[in-house]
Design an enzyme around this catalytic site. Structure first.
Site, mmCIF file in Angstrom:
data_model
loop_
_atom_site.group_PDB
_atom_site.id
_atom_site.type_symbol
_atom_site.label_atom_id
_atom_site.label_comp_id
_atom_site.label_asym_id
_atom_site.label_seq_id
_atom_site.Cartn_x
_atom_site.Cartn_y
_atom_site.Cartn_z
ATOM 1 N N CYS A 2 6.406 13.507 5.500
ATOM 2 C CA CYS A 2 7.039 14.410 6.457
ATOM 3 C C CYS A 2 6.935 15.862 5.993
ATOM 4 O O CYS A 2 6.767 16.136 4.807
ATOM 5 C CB CYS A 2 8.507 14.048 6.596
ATOM 6 S SG CYS A 2 8.745 12.364 7.134
ATOM 7 N N ARG A 27 -0.835 16.681 5.262
ATOM 8 C CA ARG A 27 0.008 15.698 4.591
ATOM 9 C C ARG A 27 0.150 14.409 5.402
ATOM 10 O O ARG A 27 0.689 13.431 4.904
ATOM 11 C CB ARG A 27 1.397 16.288 4.334
ATOM 12 C CG ARG A 27 1.364 17.536 3.479
ATOM 13 C CD ARG A 27 2.740 18.109 3.293
ATOM 14 N NE ARG A 27 3.576 17.221 2.499
ATOM 15 C CZ ARG A 27 3.598 17.212 1.178
ATOM 16 N NH1 ARG A 27 2.841 18.039 0.511
ATOM 17 N NH2 ARG A 27 4.374 16.385 0.520
ATOM 18 N N TRP A 75 6.397 11.262 9.244
ATOM 19 C CA TRP A 75 5.579 10.111 8.840
ATOM 20 C C TRP A 75 6.557 8.949 8.836
ATOM 21 O O TRP A 75 7.462 8.893 8.008
ATOM 22 C CB TRP A 75 4.985 10.382 7.445
ATOM 23 C CG TRP A 75 4.238 9.230 6.844
ATOM 24 C CD1 TRP A 75 4.777 8.125 6.223
ATOM 25 C CD2 TRP A 75 2.826 9.056 6.766
ATOM 26 N NE1 TRP A 75 3.781 7.301 5.786
ATOM 27 C CE2 TRP A 75 2.577 7.830 6.092
ATOM 28 C CE3 TRP A 75 1.747 9.816 7.197
ATOM 29 C CZ2 TRP A 75 1.290 7.360 5.841
ATOM 30 C CZ3 TRP A 75 0.466 9.332 6.936
ATOM 31 C CH2 TRP A 75 0.244 8.119 6.270
ATOM 32 N N ASN A 99 13.563 15.556 5.359
ATOM 33 C CA ASN A 99 12.549 14.792 4.611
ATOM 34 C C ASN A 99 13.281 13.964 3.574
ATOM 35 O O ASN A 99 14.281 14.420 3.024
ATOM 36 C CB ASN A 99 11.605 15.726 3.850
ATOM 37 C CG ASN A 99 10.589 16.374 4.766
ATOM 38 O OD1 ASN A 99 10.527 16.067 5.955
ATOM 39 N ND2 ASN A 99 9.793 17.273 4.201
ATOM 40 N N GLY A 100 12.757 12.787 3.266
ATOM 41 C CA GLY A 100 13.382 11.939 2.255
ATOM 42 C C GLY A 100 14.016 10.725 2.906
ATOM 43 O O GLY A 100 13.715 10.395 4.061
ATOM 44 N N GLU A 480 -10.402 -2.806 -10.630
ATOM 45 C CA GLU A 480 -10.030 -1.555 -9.978
ATOM 46 C C GLU A 480 -10.446 -0.350 -10.837
ATOM 47 O O GLU A 480 -10.940 0.652 -10.317
ATOM 48 C CB GLU A 480 -8.517 -1.552 -9.698
ATOM 49 C CG GLU A 480 -7.937 -0.278 -9.123
ATOM 50 C CD GLU A 480 -8.573 0.163 -7.800
ATOM 51 O OE1 GLU A 480 -9.338 -0.594 -7.193
ATOM 52 O OE2 GLU A 480 -8.313 1.314 -7.386
ATOM 53 N N LYS A 484 -12.996 2.534 -9.570
ATOM 54 C CA LYS A 484 -12.658 3.978 -9.588
ATOM 55 C C LYS A 484 -13.767 4.767 -10.263
ATOM 56 O O LYS A 484 -14.203 5.787 -9.773
ATOM 57 C CB LYS A 484 -11.354 4.236 -10.356
ATOM 58 C CG LYS A 484 -10.053 3.920 -9.684
ATOM 59 C CD LYS A 484 -9.684 4.776 -8.527
ATOM 60 C CE LYS A 484 -10.315 4.338 -7.257
ATOM 61 N NZ LYS A 484 -9.809 3.240 -6.512
ATOM 62 N N GLU A 487 -17.010 4.890 -8.151
ATOM 63 C CA GLU A 487 -16.903 5.717 -6.945
ATOM 64 C C GLU A 487 -17.074 7.206 -7.213
ATOM 65 O O GLU A 487 -17.727 7.896 -6.447
ATOM 66 C CB GLU A 487 -15.512 5.532 -6.299
ATOM 67 C CG GLU A 487 -15.334 4.243 -5.565
ATOM 68 C CD GLU A 487 -14.016 4.231 -4.820
ATOM 69 O OE1 GLU A 487 -12.964 4.216 -5.486
ATOM 70 O OE2 GLU A 487 -14.040 4.227 -3.579
ATOM 71 N N HIS A 503 -19.918 -15.735 -21.638
ATOM 72 C CA HIS A 503 -20.742 -16.603 -20.794
ATOM 73 C C HIS A 503 -21.941 -15.873 -20.210
ATOM 74 O O HIS A 503 -22.512 -16.325 -19.225
ATOM 75 C CB HIS A 503 -19.889 -17.224 -19.682
ATOM 76 C CG HIS A 503 -18.808 -18.101 -20.234
ATOM 77 N ND1 HIS A 503 -19.046 -19.322 -20.827
ATOM 78 C CD2 HIS A 503 -17.472 -17.897 -20.334
ATOM 79 C CE1 HIS A 503 -17.910 -19.836 -21.250
ATOM 80 N NE2 HIS A 503 -16.936 -18.990 -20.960
ATOM 81 N N LYS A 599 -13.431 7.797 3.706
ATOM 82 C CA LYS A 599 -12.057 7.370 3.420
ATOM 83 C C LYS A 599 -11.690 6.127 4.218
ATOM 84 O O LYS A 599 -11.005 5.243 3.731
ATOM 85 C CB LYS A 599 -11.091 8.522 3.739
ATOM 86 C CG LYS A 599 -9.644 8.253 3.383
ATOM 87 C CD LYS A 599 -9.433 8.108 1.891
ATOM 88 C CE LYS A 599 -8.051 7.638 1.520
ATOM 89 N NZ LYS A 599 -7.990 7.102 0.145
HETATM 90 O O1 M6R Z 1 -8.055 1.435 4.098
HETATM 91 P P1 M6R Z 1 -8.370 0.219 3.325
HETATM 92 O O2 M6R Z 1 -7.396 -0.070 2.240
HETATM 93 O O3 M6R Z 1 -8.573 -0.986 4.203
HETATM 94 O O4 M6R Z 1 -9.777 0.520 2.645
HETATM 95 C C1 M6R Z 1 -10.472 -0.461 1.939
HETATM 96 C C2 M6R Z 1 -11.543 0.152 1.082
HETATM 97 O O5 M6R Z 1 -12.515 0.773 1.882
HETATM 98 C C3 M6R Z 1 -10.968 1.173 0.092
HETATM 99 O O6 M6R Z 1 -9.992 0.614 -0.701
HETATM 100 C C4 M6R Z 1 -12.097 1.736 -0.805
HETATM 101 O O7 M6R Z 1 -12.553 0.746 -1.658
HETATM 102 C C5 M6R Z 1 -11.553 2.949 -1.581
HETATM 103 N N1 M6R Z 1 -12.495 4.003 -1.542
HETATM 104 C C6 M6R Z 1 -11.225 2.634 -2.981
HETATM 105 O O8 M6R Z 1 -10.958 3.738 -3.772
#
Ligand code: M6R
Length: 604
Positions: A2, A27, A75, A99-100, A480, A484, A487, A503, A599
């Site tokens: 928000c 935001r 939001w 907000n909050g 994960e 990261k 990416e 293995h 995104k």
């Molecule tokens: O919006 P979503 O969580 O469904 O997105 C899934 C993936 O596209 C998303 O997590 C992607 O792997 C990110 N870039 C990870 O950092």
């Protein structure tokens, strides 16, 4: 997240409020509104969706001469994104934006309703304006009523309130959510929840402190601390760079989002944890009637949080759990039975593959639940039930805080189901809840940790690849961590279960193979350690992340002492995020917008 703006002065109040809200768009929000008091009359407008809808509604409304107004972008957290739930909220003769989260809103609302007050919205915010008007009946003046109201609120807030009887006064309060007062030579008064709306209007700003409250008039800024002691507002010069202001001093949005994790996890927990119970207002416990399996389906980072959740559900809720990569599940003609709860996980709620699997599950007659960050997204609208993760908008393409809040929700949900299934004793649930409450402090980035990672990142810019390894729930965390790094650094990285290296993958071990080893003290430490020793014996370069010093490692990232493996999970998550960030920065990459990635992936 928000956003709040406020203005008191002679200029075009409507335009100032709307342009201020526009500056807060980055935001994220799903509805917006303004209230303006001019010549003794209130004008209030609200609209769902983008600001353009609010602009359309206000196009015939003109402000000129002295006026004051408050505005808000919402939001959704308590209640859907509707006009009624949008701020400002109206009492009989006052408006409030907030907000909050007001944690004790349910108690206050009950008392107010018992006294005959009618509520229009589902929000926690609406209690503030009614409570203020109730207090006004007995207080000496409006400020006394406002001060009393603030003392009665528990939770986090930034509040602006205007009331008809005080045509030249904006009341404000701040506790746990940011709020700034801005001033300029024309003696106007501005408010905002971050710097950006004030740039170009104000020369100086005062960042209010927690517990501060007071009021502004054209002549005065009256500021009081949490003990009711009057104090001077401290003003600093406002930098006029907008992008820098949006990043709030961080180099990249991803960095800012890593640092925000403590506060967004607090939002995720807010109102959902009591001392010994998990509450999800949005869920009906009957969702789990007749359910003997949970199937989790997602993509990318959300898939990693699904995989983490599978460990928690089987360990605590004692319910069979399976995980699915959405793009695979769609086409493999899966068997779906009605005793399965289908859970889709998505930050955006729009990922095409995940959305399709949700449609498939619905078509097969399964009960469906969505764990999502965006209310009113396609998945939230489609599923039988949804839990919002409350991470706020995530701008960095590489997901960080969304993952952190997904894990938090899943931990809570595993306890919620454990209660229904009777698989954990009441004391065990209470002890988990006590640990859950510690999470926000364990994701707080310490300067020391960040500096250490910044320094050691220079040793990891080359080589022929990275293995991120962990056992149990630290395996999805390793996945994960590797995602990261891939990416945003474009370096080759893979996540592996630590016990699986021997293995096959161990054949790659040499000094140019970097192993990032997750060694939690409280979960299979000895087992994971011997897997790392096997790699170290083959001369792989090891960076260990642990709270126990490890002499076979070339580099060591020490996390803070934790007495639960899930706290170690969150500590290591932050270390992995920072490591990717710093490597990417050293390589000169665009951290927030890495090549080839989007995104929200709304295509197959
Ligand atoms: O919006 P979503 O969580 O469904 O997105 C899934 C993936 O596209 C998303 O997590 C992607 O792997 C990110 N870039 C990870 O950092």
């Amino acid at each position: 997240m928000c956003g709040i703006v406020g203005y008191l002065g002679e200029k075009n109040t409507k335009e100032i409020l709307l342009s201020g809200l526009k500056e807060l768009e980055y935001r994220g929000y799903d509805s917006a509104g303004i209230a303006v008091l001019q010549n003794g009359t209130f004008h209030n407008f609200k609209a769902v969706g983008k600001l353009i809808n609010l602009e359309e509604k206000t196009k015939d409304f003109v402000t000129s001469g002295f006026a004051m107004g408050i505005g808000h972008t919402r939001w959704a957290t308590h209640g859907k994104p509707t006009e009624l739930n949008a701020h400002p909220h109206l009492g009989e003769f006052s408006y409030v934006v907030h907000n909050g989260i007001i944690e004790n809103y349910a108690e206050l609302k009950k008392e107010l309703q018992a006294g005959g007050t009618a509520f229009l919205s589902q929000t926690d915010t609406e209690v503030i304006v009614h409570q203020f008007e109730k207090n006004q009946k007995t207080a000496k003046n409006s400020f006394e009523a406002f001060a009393k109201t603030i003392k009665e609120l528990h939770g986090a807030y930034a509040i602006l309130l205007v009331t008809k009887g005080e045509a030249e006064t904006i009341f404000f309060a701040k506790h746990g959510s940011p709020l700034l007062i801005g001033v300029n030579e024309a003696n106007e008064k501005y408010f905002a929840s971050s710097d950006t709306p004030l740039i170009g209007h104000c020369t100086n700003v005062s960042y209010l402190e927690d517990g501060d409250y007071g009021y502004v008039t054209p002549q005065e800024i009256a500021l009081f601390d949490k003990n009711g002691i009057k104090k001077e507002a401290k003003f600093v010069t406002l930098s006029q760079n907008k992008i820098l202001a949006q990043k709030e001093g961080y180099r990249f949005f991803m960095e800012k989002e890593i640092y925000e994790q403590g506060s967004v996890i607090s939002d995720t927990l807010m109102g959902r944890v009591t001392e010994n119970e998990i509450l999800f207002d949005e869920l009906d416990a009957s969702l789990f009637d007749g359910i003997s399996e949970i199937k989790l389906c997602a993509c990318g980072t959300s898939y990693h949080s699904a995989m983490s959740a599978s460990y928690l559900f089987e360990r605590y809720s004692k319910i069979k759990t399976s995980i699915e990569v959405a793009s695979e599940f769609r086409y493999r003609e899966p068997i779906m039975t009605k005793d399965t709860l289908f859970v889709a996980i998505s930050q955006s709620g729009e990922t095409a593959d995940t959305l399709e699997t949700l449609k498939m599950a619905k078509a097969a007659g399964l009960k469906t639940l969505v764990i999502c960050n965006v209310d009113n997204s396609s998945m939230v609208r489609l599923a039988d039930a949804s839990i919002l993760t409350r991470a706020g908008i995530e701008k960095g393409v590489a997901s960080t805080k969304a993952f952190a809040t997904q894990i938090t929700v899943f931990w809570m949900l595993s306890l919620y189901v454990a209660k229904i299934k009777g698989s954990l004793a009441q004391e065990q649930i209470a002890s988990h809840i006590a640990t859950l409450r510690e999470v926000p402090s364990h994701v707080k980035v310490s300067d020391e940790m960040h500096e250490r990672i910044k320094r050691l990142s220079k040793r990891y810019l080359h080589g022929h690849g990275f293995f991120f390894i962990g056992r149990d729930i630290f395996y999805p965390l390793a996945l994960e961590g590797a995602l990261k790094l891939k990416e945003i650094s474009y370096l080759h990285a893979e996540g592996y279960p630590a016990g699986e290296m021997k293995h096959g993958p161990i054949a790659l071990a040499d000094p140019e193979l970097f192993t990032i080893a997750l060694l939690p003290k409280h979960l299979h430490y000895e087992k994971a350690k011997s897997n790392v020793e096997e790699l170290s014996a083959r001369d792989s370069t090891i960076c260990a992340i642990s709270q126990i010093p490890f002499d076979k490692a070339d580099d060591f990232i020490e996390i803070s002492p934790c007495d639960h493996y899930m706290l170690e999970f969150f500590e290591m998550m932050v270390a992995l995020q920072l490591l990717s960030l710093e490597i990417s920065i050293r390589l000169g990459n665009d951290v927030d917008m890495p090549r080839n990635l989007a995104k929200s992936v709304t295509v197959e």
